[in-house]
Design a protein around this motif. Sequence first.
Motif, PDB file in Angstrom:
ATOM      1  N   LEU A 102       0.796  -1.228   0.000  1.00 34.09           N
ATOM      2  CA  LEU A 102       0.000   0.000   0.000  1.00 34.09           C
ATOM      3  C   LEU A 102       0.827   1.277   0.000  1.00 34.09           C
ATOM      4  N   THR A 103       2.056   1.232   0.459  1.00 38.64           N
ATOM      5  CA  THR A 103       2.873   2.445   0.463  1.00 38.64           C
ATOM      6  C   THR A 103       3.129   2.936  -0.952  1.00 38.64           C
ATOM      7  N   LEU A 104       3.568   2.035  -1.794  1.00 41.03           N
ATOM      8  CA  LEU A 104       3.845   2.425  -3.179  1.00 41.03           C
ATOM      9  C   LEU A 104       2.549   2.757  -3.908  1.00 41.03           C
ATOM     10  N   THR A 105       1.486   2.017  -3.649  1.00 42.80           N
ATOM     11  CA  THR A 105       0.192   2.309  -4.269  1.00 42.80           C
ATOM     12  C   THR A 105      -0.289   3.700  -3.887  1.00 42.80           C
ATOM     13  N   PHE A 106      -0.192   4.015  -2.600  1.00 42.65           N
ATOM     14  CA  PHE A 106      -0.616   5.329  -2.131  1.00 42.65           C
ATOM     15  C   PHE A 106       0.223   6.439  -2.770  1.00 42.65           C
ATOM     16  N   ALA A 107       1.525   6.222  -2.836  1.00 39.53           N
ATOM     17  CA  ALA A 107       2.410   7.242  -3.411  1.00 39.53           C
ATOM     18  C   ALA A 107       2.128   7.440  -4.898  1.00 39.53           C
ATOM     19  N   LEU A 108       1.945   6.346  -5.622  1.00 34.14           N
ATOM     20  CA  LEU A 108       1.738   6.468  -7.067  1.00 34.14           C
ATOM     21  C   LEU A 108       0.393   7.097  -7.406  1.00 34.14           C
ATOM     22  N   ARG A 109      -0.587   6.926  -6.558  1.00 35.27           N
ATOM     23  CA  ARG A 109      -1.901   7.529  -6.812  1.00 35.27           C
ATOM     24  C   ARG A 109      -1.956   9.005  -6.440  1.00 35.27           C
ATOM     25  N   ASN A 110      -1.142   9.429  -5.500  1.00 36.20           N
ATOM     26  CA  ASN A 110      -1.246  10.793  -4.981  1.00 36.20           C
ATOM     27  C   ASN A 110      -0.124  11.725  -5.418  1.00 36.20           C
ATOM     28  N   ILE A 111       0.907  11.214  -6.046  1.00 36.95           N
ATOM     29  CA  ILE A 111       2.027  12.034  -6.502  1.00 36.95           C
ATOM     30  C   ILE A 111       1.790  12.406  -7.968  1.00 36.95           C
ATOM     31  N   PRO A 112       2.057  13.639  -8.354  1.00 39.60           N
ATOM     32  CA  PRO A 112       1.910  14.015  -9.769  1.00 39.60           C
ATOM     33  C   PRO A 112       2.793  13.145 -10.672  1.00 39.60           C
TER      34      PRO A 112
END
Length: 159
Positions: A102-112
């Motif tokens: 979930l860390t990478l998923t969260f980052a990839l969804r919320n980072i431009p």
Amino acid sequence: MGAGIVTLAGRLLSLGLADLKGNVGIGFDDGAWIASAFNAAIMFIGPFTVYLGALLGTRRTLLVSAAMFIVVSALLPLVHTYSLLIFLLVIAGLTSGTFYPLTLTFALRNIPLRYLAFTVALYRHLRRRAVNFAPSLYGFYGSIFRGNGCSGPRQSSRP
């Protein structure tokens, strides 16, 4: 950072296994289950993490897991029985096992999108550095808690 924390926790657990076995008073065979309980719980929760993230939301799942991991990690040094140690390590593994997917998923969804390569590189860098940072951290805390830090007042070498 979540994946780095999990990597750091697992590495510190393997480095401090001898100290844990001595603190709890268990033998070699029972000591093998200490790291196994933590790692098996991380692997068990992995497939369910994606479902939990979709059902409850990535942010909520990460925040609840992080809060539970902090509480369990604060309780672990206070444990002196084998069964409670194994139970808390399983809970720590279940809560920290959500960080990897979930860390990478969260980052990839919320980072431009323009920061995508930087985000993936930072994720990999933090996970890699946690492996190399753990022995230094273990040695630092070992020198404090096994040395003169908690063992009582310092003995003077002068007569």
